[in-house]
Design a protein around this motif. Structure first.
Motif, PDB file in Angstrom:
ATOM      1  N   TRP A 170       0.828  -1.209   0.000  1.00 41.99           N
ATOM      2  CA  TRP A 170       0.000   0.000   0.000  1.00 41.99           C
ATOM      3  C   TRP A 170       0.865   1.263   0.000  1.00 41.99           C
ATOM      4  O   TRP A 170       0.416   2.334   0.403  1.00 41.99           O
ATOM      5  CB  TRP A 170      -0.923   0.000   1.216  1.00 41.99           C
ATOM      6  N   ALA A 171       2.078   1.161  -0.479  1.00 48.96           N
ATOM      7  CA  ALA A 171       3.021   2.276  -0.413  1.00 48.96           C
ATOM      8  C   ALA A 171       2.691   3.406  -1.378  1.00 48.96           C
ATOM      9  O   ALA A 171       3.384   4.427  -1.380  1.00 48.96           O
ATOM     10  CB  ALA A 171       4.442   1.773  -0.663  1.00 48.96           C
ATOM     11  N   TRP A 172       1.660   3.256  -2.174  1.00 45.53           N
ATOM     12  CA  TRP A 172       1.264   4.327  -3.102  1.00 45.53           C
ATOM     13  C   TRP A 172       0.568   5.491  -2.392  1.00 45.53           C
ATOM     14  O   TRP A 172       0.396   6.549  -2.989  1.00 45.53           O
ATOM     15  CB  TRP A 172       0.360   3.766  -4.204  1.00 45.53           C
ATOM     16  N   VAL A 173       0.150   5.305  -1.131  1.00 49.74           N
ATOM     17  CA  VAL A 173      -0.420   6.438  -0.398  1.00 49.74           C
ATOM     18  C   VAL A 173       0.708   7.301   0.156  1.00 49.74           C
ATOM     19  O   VAL A 173       1.870   6.914   0.150  1.00 49.74           O
ATOM     20  CB  VAL A 173      -1.365   5.970   0.723  1.00 49.74           C
ATOM     21  N   GLU A 174       0.369   8.467   0.672  1.00 46.54           N
ATOM     22  CA  GLU A 174       1.378   9.498   0.930  1.00 46.54           C
ATOM     23  C   GLU A 174       1.969   9.481   2.334  1.00 46.54           C
ATOM     24  O   GLU A 174       2.816  10.294   2.652  1.00 46.54           O
ATOM     25  CB  GLU A 174       0.752  10.877   0.660  1.00 46.54           C
ATOM     26  N   GLN A 175       1.534   8.550   3.147  1.00 47.51           N
ATOM     27  CA  GLN A 175       2.098   8.440   4.484  1.00 47.51           C
ATOM     28  C   GLN A 175       1.878   7.018   4.983  1.00 47.51           C
ATOM     29  O   GLN A 175       0.820   6.423   4.738  1.00 47.51           O
ATOM     30  CB  GLN A 175       1.426   9.437   5.442  1.00 47.51           C
ATOM     31  N   LYS A 176       2.854   6.486   5.697  1.00 49.80           N
ATOM     32  CA  LYS A 176       2.691   5.167   6.281  1.00 49.80           C
ATOM     33  C   LYS A 176       1.930   5.294   7.600  1.00 49.80           C
ATOM     34  O   LYS A 176       2.339   6.036   8.484  1.00 49.80           O
ATOM     35  CB  LYS A 176       4.048   4.509   6.536  1.00 49.80           C
ATOM     36  N   PRO A 177       0.833   4.560   7.739  1.00 50.66           N
ATOM     37  CA  PRO A 177       0.071   4.669   8.986  1.00 50.66           C
ATOM     38  C   PRO A 177       0.730   3.891  10.109  1.00 50.66           C
ATOM     39  O   PRO A 177       1.546   2.987   9.887  1.00 50.66           O
ATOM     40  CB  PRO A 177      -1.277   4.042   8.613  1.00 50.66           C
ATOM     41  N   LYS A 178       0.375   4.249  11.330  1.00 49.44           N
ATOM     42  CA  LYS A 178       0.766   3.496  12.511  1.00 49.44           C
ATOM     43  C   LYS A 178      -0.490   3.179  13.300  1.00 49.44           C
ATOM     44  O   LYS A 178      -1.414   3.985  13.364  1.00 49.44           O
ATOM     45  CB  LYS A 178       1.746   4.298  13.369  1.00 49.44           C
ATOM     46  N   GLY A 179      -0.510   2.007  13.896  1.00 49.62           N
ATOM     47  CA  GLY A 179      -1.687   1.631  14.656  1.00 49.62           C
ATOM     48  C   GLY A 179      -1.599   0.226  15.198  1.00 49.62           C
ATOM     49  O   GLY A 179      -0.543  -0.408  15.159  1.00 49.62           O
ATOM     50  N   VAL A 180      -2.716  -0.250  15.699  1.00 54.37           N
ATOM     51  CA  VAL A 180      -2.804  -1.580  16.281  1.00 54.37           C
ATOM     52  C   VAL A 180      -4.029  -2.277  15.696  1.00 54.37           C
ATOM     53  O   VAL A 180      -4.904  -1.643  15.092  1.00 54.37           O
ATOM     54  CB  VAL A 180      -2.932  -1.514  17.824  1.00 54.37           C
ATOM     55  N   HIS A 181      -4.071  -3.598  15.881  1.00 54.20           N
ATOM     56  CA  HIS A 181      -5.224  -4.374  15.443  1.00 54.20           C
ATOM     57  C   HIS A 181      -6.128  -4.653  16.633  1.00 54.20           C
ATOM     58  O   HIS A 181      -5.668  -5.026  17.720  1.00 54.20           O
ATOM     59  CB  HIS A 181      -4.764  -5.691  14.806  1.00 54.20           C
ATOM     60  N   ARG A 182      -7.434  -4.449  16.419  1.00 54.94           N
ATOM     61  CA  ARG A 182      -8.429  -4.806  17.425  1.00 54.94           C
ATOM     62  C   ARG A 182      -9.553  -5.581  16.740  1.00 54.94           C
ATOM     63  O   ARG A 182      -9.731  -5.496  15.531  1.00 54.94           O
ATOM     64  CB  ARG A 182      -8.995  -3.561  18.121  1.00 54.94           C
ATOM     65  N   THR A 183     -10.315  -6.308  17.538  1.00 56.89           N
ATOM     66  CA  THR A 183     -11.402  -7.118  17.007  1.00 56.89           C
ATOM     67  C   THR A 183     -12.737  -6.572  17.492  1.00 56.89           C
ATOM     68  O   THR A 183     -12.928  -6.345  18.694  1.00 56.89           O
ATOM     69  CB  THR A 183     -11.260  -8.591  17.452  1.00 56.89           C
TER      70      THR A 183
END
Length: 530
Positions: free
Chosen positions: A286-299
């Motif tokens: 997904w590197a075509w977007v302009e910023q790399k996101p940061k986050g966590v996975h939740r259910t």
């Protein structure tokens, strides 16, 4: 440039999360309202009320000028004259809905009488009861002639034939207006309910799009000759329609309103909300977007959700597609998102407003702020936003030069323009009105200066957009016209901030709360201050 030195005091970490503090007497089904709480106890002065009251009266004048006297349908837009208006000769369900909720606000503020309000709403709803529409779903086509109520078979520019389209988002906004009218104008409830009870948002819900399902952009009643479609019927009964292949797959856009209405009416399952992206994944695919996101996975509800965020000026927030105020905050005119979802929208919305303020005043140094799709001061229509808090790689710029921001994708791709220099900014007054629930002092001061210093104001209120010469040089080109939707957002925002949350409390009755709040209230974004 006149600095707004008080703006940072609103956006402390405590202020962004102090949802439970409460203000006595302002509730939704017993729950304190954040539109008061997030102001930190702000109360309008007499001068504020007089100023915003004048803005509301003038804005209403433009809405009246757009509206056909026989059908009660508003045109999509008019030029700068409200005394001799030249109407666009087309309208949409969104525009019509905006006229209805604006009428509710105008009555509440004393701009028109209760009798005039009922007459106008009854006239419009009677017209909509009789216009040609997609009867099996109860949905309305995208374009009508405001003077006759006839469905358009030529595009609004009058340049090519079109097959009438049935949009999920446009019908979502119209349904919102009906839900407001049924509670705010009880004498018209039977007409509003007659239309609302026929609307079935299950037509748009595609359970097979992903596990959990997504909302379609819309469908055609008959097969269009120039577009490949998916023939079918997601309700499982009735005649097939021809679905546009596009689905809405990101959360923080105006399109979430169609899902909200579907939840409220019991027609769309809750899983749809959690299937949409907060950000795209953080992998190099997904590197075509302009910023790399940061986050966590939740259910949530058995679904894995990547709670991604973007970083901007010491904030982490869930971006919209274009970084504009419209996508983030227009649904919040109706759904009290910050109250019902204090750990997600209750943090994200004030940070979005802060990002717009800091971009306009501190980063781009325009001296003004508020960026949303609107009329281009050079002509036509364009999209505007704070691109760093948007996912669109093409960019919703904040200036006439369409300056592109690209921070790159850490570990995968270098940025092409991580530290842009901006040209002549384009501020859109309706964006500042949308922000008023979260930064009222800043919004009013910003709008006062747009009127006084940039002269982007006429007989129908604020013009749709104004270019600001770089380095605080004052007004450039002004888009001297009025758009029905943008003026309706102005009226809705004033109704909420100066009318005891009129639009939210009229929309958010007990049935609506039961349908929406348990879904959005369980989520926790990773938004906050770094």
């Amino acid at each position: 440039m006149t600095a707004n030195i008080s703006r940072r005091t609103l956006f402390t970490a405590a202020g962004a999360t102090a949802i439970t503090a409460g203000i006595a007497g302002t509730t939704y089904a017993g729950v304190p309202d954040p539109a008061v709480q997030l102001k930190g106890g702000w109360q309008p002065s007499r001068a504020d009320k007089a100023l915003v009251g004048r803005w509301a009266r003038d804005t209403w004048s433009s809405i009246v000028a757009m509206t056909d006297e026989r059908t009660g349908l508003p045109a999509d837009n008019i030029g700068e004259s409200v005394t001799s208006p030249v109407r666009s000769k087309y309208t949409s369900p969104t525009n019509i809905g905006g006229y209805l909720w604006s009428t509710v606000v105008a009555k509440h503020l004393g701009i028109i009488s209760p009798q005039e309000s009922l007459r106008r709403i009854t006239q419009t709803l009677t017209t909509m009861k009789n216009v040609v529409h997609h009867q099996p779903s109860g949905m309305f086509f995208n374009w009508y002639d405001e003077a006759t109520g006839e469905v358009l078979h030529v595009d609004p520019d009058g340049t090519k034939p079109i097959t009438p389209f049935v949009s999920s988002v446009d019908n979502g906004w119209f349904a919102c207006a009906l839900m407001v009218v049924r509670n705010a104008e009880p004498r018209a409830r039977h007409l509003a309910d007659e239309l609302l009870n026929k609307m079935n948002f299950a037509y748009y819900y595609n359970a097979a799009a992903r596990p959990g399902g997504l909302m379609r952009g819309g469908f055609f009643e008959t097969s269009p000759p120039d577009e490949e479609t998916d023939k079918g019927n997601h309700t499982g009964s009735g005649p097939d329609v021809y679905y546009r292949k596009f689905h809405y797959d990101t959360l923080n856009t105006e399109a979430r309103i169609a899902g909200y209405v579907g939840f409220a009416l019991g027609q769309v399952p809750a899983t749809q909300y959690f299937v949409t992206y907060r950000t795209f994944p953080d992998s190099c695919d997904w590197a075509w977007v302009e910023q790399k996101p940061k986050g966590v996975h939740r259910t949530y509800l058995g679904l894995d959700v990547f709670e991604g965020t973007y970083e901007y000026r010491g904030m982490r927030l869930v971006p919209s597609w274009g970084g504009d105020m419209f996508e983030s905050l227009m649904p919040d005119l109706f759904v009290p998102e910050a109250t019902w979802a204090p750990n997600s929208w209750g943090i994200n919305h004030p940070l979005t407003v802060r990002a717009h303020i800091e971009h306009g005043l501190d980063e781009a140094k325009y001296g003004y702020w508020g960026f949303s799709p609107a009329s281009n001061p050079k002509g036509g229509y364009s999209v505007y936003g704070v691109e760093a808090i948007g996912m669109d790689p093409g960019g919703y710029p904040s200036d006439l030069e369409a300056t592109n921001f690209d921070a790159g994708f850490e570990g995968c791709r270098e940025g092409t323009n991580p530290n842009p220099s901006y040209g002549d900014g384009v501020v859109t007054p309706h964006a500042a009105f949308l922000a008023m629930s979260y930064a009222p002092r800043q919004a009013i001061d910003n709008l006062r200066r747009i009127e006084t210093n940039l002269h982007a104001y006429g007989g129908g209120g604020f013009y749709d957009a104004v270019a600001v010469l770089r380095d605080g040089g004052g007004a450039g080109l002004i888009a001297k016209r009025y758009l029905s939707l943008d003026q309706a957002m102005v009226m809705g925002a004033i109704g909420n901030v100066f009318g005891d949350n009129l639009i939210r409390r009229s929309f958010a009755d007990r049935r609506t709360e039961r349908g929406i709040r348990p879904i959005i209230g369980r989520e926790r974004f990773e938004s906050g201050l770094v």
